[in-house]
Write a protein that holds these residues in place. Sequence first.
Motif, PDB file in Angstrom:
ATOM      1  N   GLN A  73      55.014 -20.836 -13.597  1.00  0.00           N
ATOM      2  CA  GLN A  73      53.869 -20.562 -14.469  1.00  0.00           C
ATOM      3  C   GLN A  73      52.665 -20.251 -13.607  1.00  0.00           C
ATOM      4  OE1 GLN A  73      53.258 -23.355 -17.657  1.00  0.00           O
ATOM      5  NE2 GLN A  73      51.137 -22.725 -17.985  1.00  0.00           N
ATOM      6  N   LEU A  74      51.929 -19.230 -13.975  1.00  0.00           N
ATOM      7  CA  LEU A  74      50.724 -18.839 -13.260  1.00  0.00           C
ATOM      8  C   LEU A  74      49.551 -18.918 -14.219  1.00  0.00           C
ATOM      9  CD1 LEU A  74      52.092 -15.680 -11.404  1.00  0.00           C
ATOM     10  CD2 LEU A  74      52.028 -18.029 -10.592  1.00  0.00           C
ATOM     11  N   ASP A  75      48.537 -19.664 -13.826  1.00  0.00           N
ATOM     12  CA  ASP A  75      47.367 -19.860 -14.681  1.00  0.00           C
ATOM     13  C   ASP A  75      46.129 -19.320 -13.978  1.00  0.00           C
ATOM     14  OD1 ASP A  75      48.839 -22.959 -15.540  1.00  0.00           O
ATOM     15  OD2 ASP A  75      48.676 -21.208 -16.834  1.00  0.00           O
ATOM     16  N   GLU A  76      45.557 -18.277 -14.566  1.00  0.00           N
ATOM     17  CA  GLU A  76      44.338 -17.711 -14.005  1.00  0.00           C
ATOM     18  C   GLU A  76      43.116 -18.351 -14.648  1.00  0.00           C
ATOM     19  OE1 GLU A  76      46.942 -13.839 -14.613  1.00  0.00           O
ATOM     20  OE2 GLU A  76      46.401 -15.573 -15.840  1.00  0.00           O
ATOM     21  N   SER A  77      42.043 -18.386 -13.891  1.00  0.00           N
ATOM     22  CA  SER A  77      40.767 -18.854 -14.427  1.00  0.00           C
ATOM     23  C   SER A  77      39.645 -18.222 -13.614  1.00  0.00           C
ATOM     24  CB  SER A  77      40.672 -20.382 -14.369  1.00  0.00           C
ATOM     25  OG  SER A  77      40.766 -20.840 -13.036  1.00  0.00           O
ATOM     26  N   SER A 116      40.719 -17.815  -9.828  1.00  0.00           N
ATOM     27  CA  SER A 116      41.726 -18.713  -9.290  1.00  0.00           C
ATOM     28  C   SER A 116      43.050 -18.464  -9.996  1.00  0.00           C
ATOM     29  CB  SER A 116      41.321 -20.172  -9.498  1.00  0.00           C
ATOM     30  OG  SER A 116      40.109 -20.455  -8.852  1.00  0.00           O
ATOM     31  N   CYS A 117      44.116 -18.679  -9.268  1.00  0.00           N
ATOM     32  CA  CYS A 117      45.451 -18.576  -9.853  1.00  0.00           C
ATOM     33  C   CYS A 117      46.263 -19.753  -9.339  1.00  0.00           C
ATOM     34  CB  CYS A 117      46.120 -17.268  -9.476  1.00  0.00           C
ATOM     35  SG  CYS A 117      47.818 -17.117 -10.082  1.00  0.00           S
ATOM     36  N   ALA A 118      46.567 -20.672 -10.233  1.00  0.00           N
ATOM     37  CA  ALA A 118      47.348 -21.849  -9.878  1.00  0.00           C
ATOM     38  C   ALA A 118      48.795 -21.621 -10.286  1.00  0.00           C
ATOM     39  CB  ALA A 118      46.792 -23.079 -10.585  1.00  0.00           C
ATOM     40  N   ALA A 119      49.689 -21.775  -9.324  1.00  0.00           N
ATOM     41  CA  ALA A 119      51.113 -21.563  -9.564  1.00  0.00           C
ATOM     42  C   ALA A 119      51.824 -22.911  -9.672  1.00  0.00           C
ATOM     43  CB  ALA A 119      51.719 -20.744  -8.435  1.00  0.00           C
ATOM     44  N   SER A 120      52.736 -23.010 -10.617  1.00  0.00           N
ATOM     45  CA  SER A 120      53.494 -24.238 -10.786  1.00  0.00           C
ATOM     46  C   SER A 120      54.930 -23.887 -11.121  1.00  0.00           C
ATOM     47  CB  SER A 120      52.880 -25.098 -11.892  1.00  0.00           C
ATOM     48  OG  SER A 120      52.881 -24.410 -13.127  1.00  0.00           O
ATOM     49  N   GLY A 176      36.337  -4.884   1.363  1.00  0.00           N
ATOM     50  CA  GLY A 176      34.983  -5.145   1.819  1.00  0.00           C
ATOM     51  C   GLY A 176      34.145  -5.902   0.796  1.00  0.00           C
ATOM     52  N   ARG A 177      34.594  -5.909  -0.449  1.00  0.00           N
ATOM     53  CA  ARG A 177      33.867  -6.630  -1.501  1.00  0.00           C
ATOM     54  C   ARG A 177      34.649  -7.838  -2.013  1.00  0.00           C
ATOM     55  NH1 ARG A 177      32.993  -4.254  -6.258  1.00  0.00           N
ATOM     56  NH2 ARG A 177      34.817  -2.882  -6.141  1.00  0.00           N
ATOM     57  N   PHE A 178      35.969  -7.725  -2.045  1.00  0.00           N
ATOM     58  CA  PHE A 178      36.834  -8.802  -2.540  1.00  0.00           C
ATOM     59  C   PHE A 178      37.527  -9.475  -1.358  1.00  0.00           C
ATOM     60  CE2 PHE A 178      37.813  -7.000  -7.070  1.00  0.00           C
ATOM     61  CZ  PHE A 178      36.461  -6.817  -7.280  1.00  0.00           C
ATOM     62  N   THR A 179      37.726 -10.784  -1.468  1.00  0.00           N
ATOM     63  CA  THR A 179      38.406 -11.538  -0.419  1.00  0.00           C
ATOM     64  C   THR A 179      39.399 -12.501  -1.045  1.00  0.00           C
ATOM     65  OG1 THR A 179      36.440 -11.435   0.987  1.00  0.00           O
ATOM     66  CG2 THR A 179      38.133 -13.037   1.572  1.00  0.00           C
ATOM     67  N   LEU A 180      40.610 -12.458  -0.544  1.00  0.00           N
ATOM     68  CA  LEU A 180      41.652 -13.371  -0.986  1.00  0.00           C
ATOM     69  C   LEU A 180      41.760 -14.548  -0.042  1.00  0.00           C
ATOM     70  CD1 LEU A 180      44.812 -11.356  -2.081  1.00  0.00           C
ATOM     71  CD2 LEU A 180      43.615 -13.099  -3.393  1.00  0.00           C
ATOM     72  N   SER A 181      42.033 -15.715  -0.610  1.00  0.00           N
ATOM     73  CA  SER A 181      42.351 -16.882   0.188  1.00  0.00           C
ATOM     74  C   SER A 181      43.365 -17.708  -0.579  1.00  0.00           C
ATOM     75  CB  SER A 181      41.097 -17.701   0.496  1.00  0.00           C
ATOM     76  OG  SER A 181      40.495 -18.161  -0.703  1.00  0.00           O
ATOM     77  N   ARG A 182      43.928 -18.684   0.082  1.00  0.00           N
ATOM     78  CA  ARG A 182      44.936 -19.500  -0.584  1.00  0.00           C
ATOM     79  C   ARG A 182      44.830 -20.940  -0.119  1.00  0.00           C
ATOM     80  NH1 ARG A 182      48.224 -17.211   3.746  1.00  0.00           N
ATOM     81  NH2 ARG A 182      48.996 -18.998   4.954  1.00  0.00           N
ATOM     82  N   ASP A 183      45.328 -21.826  -0.956  1.00  0.00           N
ATOM     83  CA  ASP A 183      45.458 -23.245  -0.623  1.00  0.00           C
ATOM     84  C   ASP A 183      46.918 -23.593  -0.878  1.00  0.00           C
ATOM     85  OD1 ASP A 183      45.559 -26.038  -0.604  1.00  0.00           O
ATOM     86  OD2 ASP A 183      43.508 -26.221  -1.354  1.00  0.00           O
ATOM     87  N   ASN A 213      49.082 -24.775  -4.181  1.00  0.00           N
ATOM     88  CA  ASN A 213      49.763 -23.612  -4.755  1.00  0.00           C
ATOM     89  C   ASN A 213      48.792 -22.710  -5.505  1.00  0.00           C
ATOM     90  OD1 ASN A 213      52.336 -24.024  -3.792  1.00  0.00           O
ATOM     91  ND2 ASN A 213      53.250 -24.468  -5.784  1.00  0.00           N
ATOM     92  N   THR A 214      47.644 -22.511  -4.919  1.00  0.00           N
ATOM     93  CA  THR A 214      46.581 -21.776  -5.597  1.00  0.00           C
ATOM     94  C   THR A 214      46.035 -20.686  -4.688  1.00  0.00           C
ATOM     95  OG1 THR A 214      45.957 -23.709  -6.894  1.00  0.00           O
ATOM     96  CG2 THR A 214      44.316 -21.968  -6.712  1.00  0.00           C
ATOM     97  N   VAL A 215      45.778 -19.540  -5.278  1.00  0.00           N
ATOM     98  CA  VAL A 215      45.109 -18.459  -4.556  1.00  0.00           C
ATOM     99  C   VAL A 215      43.783 -18.169  -5.238  1.00  0.00           C
ATOM    100  CG1 VAL A 215      47.232 -17.451  -3.692  1.00  0.00           C
ATOM    101  CG2 VAL A 215      46.280 -16.659  -5.854  1.00  0.00           C
ATOM    102  N   TYR A 216      42.845 -17.675  -4.447  1.00  0.00           N
ATOM    103  CA  TYR A 216      41.495 -17.408  -4.938  1.00  0.00           C
ATOM    104  C   TYR A 216      41.122 -15.966  -4.619  1.00  0.00           C
ATOM    105  CZ  TYR A 216      41.497 -22.477  -4.751  1.00  0.00           C
ATOM    106  OH  TYR A 216      41.825 -23.798  -4.903  1.00  0.00           O
ATOM    107  N   LEU A 217      40.498 -15.314  -5.563  1.00  0.00           N
ATOM    108  CA  LEU A 217      39.995 -13.963  -5.345  1.00  0.00           C
ATOM    109  C   LEU A 217      38.481 -14.005  -5.488  1.00  0.00           C
ATOM    110  CD1 LEU A 217      40.688 -10.959  -4.861  1.00  0.00           C
ATOM    111  CD2 LEU A 217      40.678 -10.677  -7.358  1.00  0.00           C
ATOM    112  N   GLN A 218      37.793 -13.973  -4.365  1.00  0.00           N
ATOM    113  CA  GLN A 218      36.338 -13.946  -4.367  1.00  0.00           C
ATOM    114  C   GLN A 218      35.885 -12.503  -4.519  1.00  0.00           C
ATOM    115  OE1 GLN A 218      34.042 -16.533  -4.172  1.00  0.00           O
ATOM    116  NE2 GLN A 218      32.534 -14.926  -4.577  1.00  0.00           N
ATOM    117  N   MET A 219      35.127 -12.246  -5.558  1.00  0.00           N
ATOM    118  CA  MET A 219      34.697 -10.880  -5.855  1.00  0.00           C
ATOM    119  C   MET A 219      33.178 -10.814  -5.739  1.00  0.00           C
ATOM    120  SD  MET A 219      37.192 -10.018  -9.095  1.00  0.00           S
ATOM    121  CE  MET A 219      36.306 -11.108 -10.194  1.00  0.00           C
ATOM    122  N   ASN A 220      32.708 -10.064  -4.779  1.00  0.00           N
ATOM    123  CA  ASN A 220      31.276  -9.889  -4.544  1.00  0.00           C
ATOM    124  C   ASN A 220      30.851  -8.455  -4.817  1.00  0.00           C
ATOM    125  OD1 ASN A 220      31.146 -12.581  -3.618  1.00  0.00           O
ATOM    126  ND2 ASN A 220      31.584 -11.947  -1.518  1.00  0.00           N
TER     127      ASN A 220
END
Length: 124
Positions: A3-7, A21-25, A66-73, A77-84
């Motif tokens: 399951q993938l939950d975006e927020s 954020s996208c939390a995977a379970s 150059g505007r968006f940056t992906l990171s993960r934890d 089990n979560t990835v983050y998309l920082q959008m500037n």
Amino acid sequence: QVQLDESGGGLVQAGGSLRLSCAASGRTFSSGVMGWFRQAPGKVREFVAAIRWSGSSTYYAASVKGRFTLSRDNAKNTVYLQMNSLKPEDTAAYYCAAGRSVDWPIRESDYDYWGQGTQVTVSS
């Protein structure tokens, strides 16, 4: 079952920022990729960015580089998309997806699991 939950979506003015954020379970992710796609009204869904669960490889569409940056934890089990520096043309429903470890993970067919999507609206 995966399951993938975006927020994190919402309404923001042009030039502003949002973090999705996208939390995977449902399983432990130690390989493969997590990607973000978006679909604007009347347009086809397009690749935005992807990140591997291991290593440091990230992939970005030219329109967001150059505007968006992906990171993960990995522990969460979560990835983050920082959008500037958001633009009105970034307005779309954003979907996260979990996929296989392919060389260039930019195709929808590379992904097996999809979230329900979160709306991002950028006003001018």
